[in-house]
Write an enzyme that holds these catalytic residues in place. Structure first.
Site, mmCIF file in Angstrom:
data_model
loop_
_atom_site.group_PDB
_atom_site.id
_atom_site.type_symbol
_atom_site.label_atom_id
_atom_site.label_comp_id
_atom_site.label_asym_id
_atom_site.label_seq_id
_atom_site.Cartn_x
_atom_site.Cartn_y
_atom_site.Cartn_z
ATOM 1 N N ASP A 231 137.490 -19.981 28.814
ATOM 2 C CA ASP A 231 137.465 -18.774 27.971
ATOM 3 C C ASP A 231 138.856 -18.171 27.906
ATOM 4 O O ASP A 231 139.509 -18.009 28.940
ATOM 5 C CB ASP A 231 136.450 -17.784 28.531
ATOM 6 C CG ASP A 231 135.064 -18.392 28.571
ATOM 7 O OD1 ASP A 231 134.298 -18.163 27.637
ATOM 8 O OD2 ASP A 231 134.762 -19.153 29.533
ATOM 9 N N HIS A 271 129.293 -18.689 32.381
ATOM 10 C CA HIS A 271 130.664 -18.218 32.132
ATOM 11 C C HIS A 271 130.836 -16.782 32.632
ATOM 12 O O HIS A 271 129.905 -15.983 32.543
ATOM 13 C CB HIS A 271 130.972 -18.189 30.630
ATOM 14 C CG HIS A 271 131.104 -19.541 30.011
ATOM 15 N ND1 HIS A 271 132.301 -20.085 29.657
ATOM 16 C CD2 HIS A 271 130.164 -20.457 29.676
ATOM 17 C CE1 HIS A 271 132.110 -21.283 29.130
ATOM 18 N NE2 HIS A 271 130.820 -21.538 29.123
#
Ligand SMILES: *[C@@H]1O[C@H](CO)[C@@H](O)[C@H](O)[C@H]1NC(C)=O
Length: 302
Positions: A231, A271
């Site tokens: 990310d 995540h």
């Protein structure tokens, strides 16, 4: 006088720096919104942000995000402060995902939105989930507007899709005549999906005008057994670069912050969110400072 001072310091103590987050909320749909403990964590995560990009919304009934909005907006201290702008369901076949931006409407507003058509000549359909680009107005920050280009790449096509964000930049810049861009999302920009030797094929990376704020050594994965900087947040434009609070680009480890174990955290997502902060308006702070200066002057003359 002391009372006045206290009142004003109370009113102005609130930070107007703007927190912008990007979160792959793994397979967010009916099943996940039904888990109260998971939703409670999601509400806490999103509430920390003034603008939150959520990815991997998979909900053909289009209910889950609206239920999340209800929960966000029923918090007494943030009552009805959150608004939503969401993309169409995007994907090449029956597998679809949506991009959603949840934002605090006292802090920012949407100036315009644009579904990138993904019809670049000679390169039609470059993206699995073409960016849903949103232009925000942000009156309380030093930079008064910025464009967010979201992207959740297909892992196997990560190199190509991250590179193609450069074409999105050229297209949107032309359309809106603005230079302040934030590219963010689950780029899958790490481990086996973007091998080191492939960075040179990614224009978003090789062009020094694009500044990568979440480094290659970051770990945005929840699992202790993996360490990948999937990310990312990338900014373009002098104004916005100067507006990022130094050191504010971070991975938000909600597992640690909220005292969850790995199993509990993985129920929320695989995540961690990534985030940056933008500096509050200079004008505003200057006004506050001059106000206090005046008061001080008055007091000493009393
Ligand atoms: C994580 O915490 C939950 C709730 O306290 C517990 O039921 C579970 O066994 C824990 N899992 C691990 C792997 O420690």
């Amino acid at each position: 006088m002391i009372f006045l001072l206290a009142l004003f310091s109370f009113c102005f103590a609130e930070s107007f720096s703007l927190t912008i987050c990007s979160f792959n909320i793994r397979n967010f749909g009916e099943a996940k919104i039904a888990k109260a403990d998971v939703v409670a964590v999601v509400v806490k995560i999103v509430s920390r942000c003034d603008v939150a990009l959520l990815m991997e919304i998979k909900d053909n009934k289009d209910k889950a995000v609206h239920l999340l909005m209800q929960q966000l907006n029923s918090q007494p201290e943030m009552k009805d402060d959150f608004s939503l702008i969401i993309s169409e369901r995007l994907g090449r076949n029956s597998y679809k995902e949506q991009y959603a931006f949840i934002y605090r409407k006292h802090r920012v507003s949407v100036k315009d939105a644009y579904q990138y058509p993904d019809a670049h000549p000679g390169d039609v359909d470059a993206f699995s989930r073409e960016p849903f680009v949103v232009w925000f107005k942000s009156p309380h920050t030093e930079v008064k507007e910025f464009i967010i280009v979201p992207q959740h790449t297909t892992p196997e096509a990560a190199v190509r899709e991250i590179d193609k964000l450069y074409d999105v930049y050229l297209d949107v810049r032309q359309k809106w005549k603005s230079e302040n861009f934030i590219f963010m999302g689950d780029f899958n920009a790490g481990c086996s999906y973007v091998p080191k030797k492939h960075w040179k094929n990614i224009r978003l990376r090789t062009d020094p005008e694009f500044v990568w704020l979440i480094g290659d050594g970051s770990d945005t994965t929840v699992k202790g057994s993996t360490k990948c900087a999937y990310d990312r947040i990338v900014v373009h434009g002098q104004k916005i670069q100067q507006s990022v609070v130094p050191g504010s680009a971070t991975v938000f480890n909600f597992m640690e912050e909220f005292g969850l174990n790995e199993t509990q955290a993985l129920e929320v997502s695989d995540h961690f969110p990534v985030e940056i902060q933008l500096k509050k308006s200079k004008g505003f702070m200057d006004k506050v400072k001059s106000f206090f200066r005046k008061i001080k002057g008055k007091r000493s003359s009393e």
